[in-house]
Design a protein around this motif. Sequence first.
Motif, PDB file in Angstrom:
ATOM      1  N   PRO A 137     -23.631   9.732 -63.003  1.00  0.00           N
ATOM      2  CA  PRO A 137     -23.925   9.856 -61.516  1.00  0.00           C
ATOM      3  C   PRO A 137     -23.669   8.379 -60.818  1.00  0.00           C
ATOM      4  N   ASP A 138     -24.176   7.221 -61.598  1.00  0.00           N
ATOM      5  CA  ASP A 138     -23.840   5.989 -60.996  1.00  0.00           C
ATOM      6  C   ASP A 138     -22.562   5.521 -60.661  1.00  0.00           C
ATOM      7  N   TYR A 139     -21.506   6.262 -61.564  1.00  0.00           N
ATOM      8  CA  TYR A 139     -20.113   6.065 -61.196  1.00  0.00           C
ATOM      9  C   TYR A 139     -19.827   6.739 -59.819  1.00  0.00           C
ATOM     10  N   TRP A 140     -20.336   7.777 -59.407  1.00  0.00           N
ATOM     11  CA  TRP A 140     -20.151   8.370 -57.946  1.00  0.00           C
ATOM     12  C   TRP A 140     -20.695   7.539 -57.076  1.00  0.00           C
ATOM     13  N   ARG A 141     -21.917   6.827 -57.352  1.00  0.00           N
ATOM     14  CA  ARG A 141     -22.453   5.871 -56.355  1.00  0.00           C
ATOM     15  C   ARG A 141     -21.478   4.673 -56.236  1.00  0.00           C
ATOM     16  N   HIS A 142     -21.050   3.939 -57.441  1.00  0.00           N
ATOM     17  CA  HIS A 142     -20.061   3.079 -57.392  1.00  0.00           C
ATOM     18  C   HIS A 142     -18.819   3.279 -56.726  1.00  0.00           C
ATOM     19  N   VAL A 143     -18.323   4.371 -56.955  1.00  0.00           N
ATOM     20  CA  VAL A 143     -17.138   4.917 -55.942  1.00  0.00           C
ATOM     21  C   VAL A 143     -17.438   4.911 -54.473  1.00  0.00           C
ATOM     22  N   HIS A 144     -18.405   5.580 -54.305  1.00  0.00           N
ATOM     23  CA  HIS A 144     -18.884   5.430 -53.010  1.00  0.00           C
ATOM     24  C   HIS A 144     -19.031   4.087 -52.121  1.00  0.00           C
ATOM     25  N   ASN A 145     -19.667   3.232 -52.958  1.00  0.00           N
ATOM     26  CA  ASN A 145     -20.032   1.856 -52.351  1.00  0.00           C
ATOM     27  C   ASN A 145     -18.741   0.878 -52.265  1.00  0.00           C
TER      28      ASN A 145
END
Length: 172
Positions: A137-145
Amino acid sequence: MTQRNPSQISDTAAASNSDDFITRVELTWVAKKIEHWIRFGRPSCEQLLHRSRKVVGFTPDTIFAFVRWASNDYGTIISRIDIVRAVGRAEVFQTLPFVRPGGEILLRIDGWPKVERVLHLIDAIEVMKLNPVDVAPDYWRHVHNRLTANQEPRAYTIEQHRAWLLRRRTQP
């Protein structure tokens, strides 16, 4: 008047309580007008409402990508992708159109160039023979940011995925 067996009543109540743990997403497909679809995810149930509408359900902790696109006579009016983690009954959540009750939004991107970029990142993950549902899930947050800041997100790697799997095993 029909009498019901107490065990039937509790079974019915249990069924309605288990429904509270389902995140429902309403999907619509009217070609070249409104297109709401799931790009990835493992639905636990599906209900056909009409030829062009259905509702799919996700159990808690399931991650899915919900894409919304709509146009009118003048062109595209919305292009959006949301990557969401379905929540349980006692968890806090964010609301999202067509998603009931809501979920933990890991990524929220709008505008076709950025949505297309996310779709390419999903494709790249699938090329590695990984299911995007299983990505950290942290990867999707990274992509969002990164995309929100107009920066290029890092690619997801097998090493990052292995680390996520190990971390997930040790979490309670």
